[in-house]
Design an enzyme around this catalytic site. Sequence first.
Site, PDB file in Angstrom:
ATOM      1  N   HIS A  87       0.849  -1.193   0.000  1.00  0.00           N
ATOM      2  CA  HIS A  87       0.000   0.000   0.000  1.00  0.00           C
ATOM      3  C   HIS A  87       0.881   1.237   0.000  1.00  0.00           C
ATOM      4  O   HIS A  87       1.821   1.339   0.780  1.00  0.00           O
ATOM      5  CB  HIS A  87      -0.920   0.051   1.217  1.00  0.00           C
ATOM      6  N   ASP A 167     -15.465   2.199   7.205  1.00  0.00           N
ATOM      7  CA  ASP A 167     -14.402   3.104   6.754  1.00  0.00           C
ATOM      8  C   ASP A 167     -14.868   3.962   5.588  1.00  0.00           C
ATOM      9  O   ASP A 167     -14.574   5.150   5.522  1.00  0.00           O
ATOM     10  CB  ASP A 167     -13.162   2.316   6.343  1.00  0.00           C
ATOM     11  N   ARG A 174     -14.749  12.490   6.898  1.00  0.00           N
ATOM     12  CA  ARG A 174     -13.482  13.162   7.210  1.00  0.00           C
ATOM     13  C   ARG A 174     -13.105  14.157   6.117  1.00  0.00           C
ATOM     14  O   ARG A 174     -12.546  15.224   6.390  1.00  0.00           O
ATOM     15  CB  ARG A 174     -12.361  12.134   7.370  1.00  0.00           C
ATOM     16  N   SER A 189      -8.111   3.699   8.774  1.00  0.00           N
ATOM     17  CA  SER A 189      -8.747   3.630   7.460  1.00  0.00           C
ATOM     18  C   SER A 189      -7.977   2.698   6.529  1.00  0.00           C
ATOM     19  O   SER A 189      -8.543   1.783   5.918  1.00  0.00           O
ATOM     20  CB  SER A 189      -8.832   5.032   6.850  1.00  0.00           C
ATOM     21  N   LYS A 193      -8.955  -1.881   5.808  1.00  0.00           N
ATOM     22  CA  LYS A 193      -9.178  -2.504   4.495  1.00  0.00           C
ATOM     23  C   LYS A 193      -8.119  -3.556   4.194  1.00  0.00           C
ATOM     24  O   LYS A 193      -8.428  -4.631   3.662  1.00  0.00           O
ATOM     25  CB  LYS A 193      -9.190  -1.428   3.398  1.00  0.00           C
TER      26      LYS A 193
END
Length: 432
Positions: A87, A167, A174, A189, A193
Amino acid sequence: MSIEPFDAVDVIRAKRDGGAVAEPALRWMVDAYTRGYVSDAQMASFAMAVFQRGMQRDEIRVLTDAMIASGERMDFSGLGKRTVDKHSTGGVGDKITLPLAPLVAVFGVAVPQLSGRGLGHTGGTLDKLESIPGWRAALSNDEMFAQMKGDVGAVICAAGSGLAPADKKLYALRDVTGTVEAIPLIASSIMSKKIAEGTDALVLDVKFGNGAFMQDIDRARELARTMVALGTDSGVATTALLTDMNVPLGLAIGNANEVRESVEVLAGGGPADVRELTIALAREMLALAGQPDADVESALDDGRAMDSWRAMIRAQDGDPDAALPAARETHVVRAAVDGVVSRMDALPFGIAAWRLGAGRARAEDPVIHAAGIDLHAKPGDRVTAGQPLFTLSADDDARFARALQALDGAYEVGQTAPEATSIVRERITADS
């Protein structure tokens, strides 16, 4: 009518006053918000309290776990091979997922790369790949499993709506309440996931600099350590690299042009910084998958990574040999004087590419796959007056004025080369 066990106002007050929210109350808050019992206004107040007061490590763990519990959790144990994902926190010209996933798959490791779309100045992996004719991002779970279990090994696709729906709801809130930058909320967040995805291991590319989400390296380090702790606490082997995003990554910023650059890397070439980061992340992923000595450079140079890429694109109905979209209009910016490119700030180039049509202001906006910027020089390169510095591409030449406005003062040609630095600054593990 059932009676709720907690009151949102009490939870908000506890965090507003700097206290830790008890685990049952925090789990209830997430569940009640997902169900619609807790209102957007109440959750916005809670998010602002977290932004101002922070959260303890155990609170962030509970928040993340509650968000995971709001939806499904995938299970890759039946694949018969290790799974490892990556990620990135996003940046300008960050196309690393494209060459990285097929490169790692060369070594018999499954790569479940659930990716997203761009918003604002950061490009989305799915938007880039959709430049390829026929390629599709939406896969069923069965299609995803089959692609990873078979000879392809890697899959880059959209995440299903069933993963961490809490989320998705909180993320949208947000974005409009000024609480995006809260590290506990960012970390929960991302990691909710990724943990729900079910991967065995995860490598995080946490960027810092003017083109990154976290501009300050100390804040980026705090975010990386928080996410590594969350992964570790959840049984996912997790490490992070802190990487520099003060200068655009590579020479291409956009969608179709970033695919072209990724293919160059897969062919053993490409810009040095893109190749360097691809190799660094591949080594990290393969080490977590039990192959610390994998020769990733050879896999890039001998054609195996390219074969893996072509198989991955074909498996999702794309044509790896098809021509990519080309822009109707271009505008070349040239050096005004002889000298050395001494500065090239990433963020303005990302904004300029967005204004050219490569990005979107709203989630429902389309992107223009041919739009973007191609750099012809980077900091440290010597140029002469009149030499092209970069080319803007768009389908409508009316877009050039605002893009050039974003780039005013964003680059400099001087007489002194900037100090050379490595793109990877630090490696963060559960023990560091």
